[in-house]
Design an enzyme around this catalytic site. Structure first.
Site, PDB file in Angstrom:
ATOM      1  CD  GLU A 124      -2.877  -1.283   2.334  1.00 39.51           C
ATOM      2  OE1 GLU A 124      -2.884  -0.355   3.164  1.00 39.51           O
ATOM      3  OE2 GLU A 124      -3.579  -2.299   2.446  1.00 39.51           O
TER       4      GLU A 124
ATOM      5  CD  GLU B  75      -4.108  -5.951   3.446  1.00 40.77           C
ATOM      6  OE1 GLU B  75      -4.985  -5.196   3.918  1.00 40.77           O
ATOM      7  OE2 GLU B  75      -2.908  -5.834   3.698  1.00 40.77           O
TER       8      GLU B  75
END
Length: 393
Positions: A204, A312
């Site tokens: 991320e 995710e």
């Protein structure tokens, strides 16, 4: 005119030559495509091969910390198994507690106890034929504090630069990688073989909630960090059981944006994406947006002989936040399967005592999740192939 014709002939020849040179993955040449090359264990090569093949027909369903984190804290079976009768095909774990400064490696130390639990979970998963992935919520290299920038007093500091080769925390960083390598070499199944691990460092990175986020280091610094991490583990520490995942959040809309911080094919096995935002009460439009981003990953993976994955995702349900109708069976499933997308796995985040990403029995969205797991392209553990064995060709 002759020059134009000559150049056109050369161009056609070059295109044909490139196409002829492109290798197709088979059981004999897998090591040409994985980051670890010929050093990779047979089981790690098999994992790469089988995930690549799986993505053509199905995707594996996983959950973070599935064996040790439960809604209502109801221990025992994984919440996925409580609901469906079967364990997930993938378990997600983390190196955070293992590399924490407070881990003394003594039996009475809480962090060391977590380390032992994590190793045990990885062994249990491998012995059952599950896929094992590790993220790394690496704490502040200056003070060993948090990994979230909003919890750091001096969040603007370039911590990534500090752990690169010329940085003041570089030796500290290498010690953390030493711990990861030490533990990775201890992870063996009941068959005595090293457990293959999908390692997903510094995920991320296109957001700004982690200290390695886009606002806190340049693209070149990020690529240098990722490259050094892989090189050190593979070449210096001789880790032979890792596949490496590159995993931005959903902050991209084009291939160029996705690749902006990409360290190169020689250092990445899995092209991933974390995506919560596109599924956050955005209905079919959000699902289509997510699908368009997964299409970018899928096409790149096909072109470069990589694996594509939704590393995710999820929508967290709490006592005051209701499920989204059709979240699993429509929004997630359609994002993963439409538009000729080939995704190898999807990882839902962990449940906890007060909230869940995957429902237990008798929740408002239990039936929706069960329907999702029974769809044609969905794979829980029972329908996963023997992921650590190469088929005979």
């Amino acid at each position: 005119m002759k020059n134009v014709l000559f150049m056109a002939i050369i161009l056609v020849f070059q295109i044909g030559f490139c196409q002829a040179e492109k290798q197709e993955l088979n059981t004999k040449n897998i090591s040409d495509f994985v980051v670890a090359k010929k050093k990779a264990t047979t089981e790690t090569l098999a994992l790469f091969y089988n995930l690549k093949k799986l993505s053509q027909t199905a995707f594996a369903i996983g959950q973070q910390n599935a064996f040790n984190s439960f809604f209502y804290n109801i221990k025992g079976k994984s919440d996925v198994k409580k609901t469906t009768g079967y364990d997930p095909a993938i378990i997600g774990l983390d190196f955070s507690d293992i590399t924490d400064d407070k881990n003394t490696e003594k039996a009475d130390n809480w962090y060391f106890q977590q380390e032992q639990k994590i190793i045990s979970d990885a062994k249990k998963a491998y012995d059952q034929g599950m896929i094992v992935t590790f993220s790394w919520h690496f704490r502040d290299p200056y003070k060993g504090g948090d990994f979230y920038t909003d919890k750091l007093a001096d969040k603007e500091k370039n911590r990534v630069k500090s752990i690169l080769a010329a940085g003041e925390n570089h030796e500290y960083y290498k010690r953390k990688l030493d711990r990861i390598a030490e533990v990775a070499k201890k992870m063996k199944g009941s068959d005595g073989k090293l457990i293959p691990i999908i390692f997903r460092p510094f995920h991320e990175f296109d957001g700004n909630w982690f200290w390695w986020g886009a606002n806190y280091c340049s693209a070149e610094e990020y690529k240098e960090l990722y490259t050094f991490t892989v090189d050190y583990l593979r070449d210096t520490k001789e880790i032979t059981n890792f596949l490496y995942a590159f995993s931005p959040d959903n902050q991209f809309n084009t291939e160029a944006e996705y690749l902006q911080r990409y360290p190169g094919d020689s250092h990445v096995d899995i092209l991933g994406m974390d995506n919560y935002g596109d599924f956050d009460n955005k209905g079919e439009e959000g699902s289509k947006t997510a699908n368009s981003k997964l299409k970018i990953l899928s096409d790149l993976a096909k072109e470069r002989n990589k694996i594509a994955a939704m590393t995710e995702t999820g929508y967290q349900i709490t006592f005051t936040k209701n499920p989204i109708e059709g979240f699993f069976s429509k929004h997630i499933y359609n994002a993963l399967t439409t538009n000729d997308v080939s995704i190898s796995y999807v990882m839902f985040w962990e449940n906890n005592e007060e909230a869940y990403f995957i429902p237990q029995p008798n929740m408002p969205d239990t039936a929706d999740f069960i329907e999702f797991t029974k769809k044609q392209k969905s794979a829980l553990l029972y329908s996963l192939p023997k992921i650590y064995q190469l088929p005979k060709e």
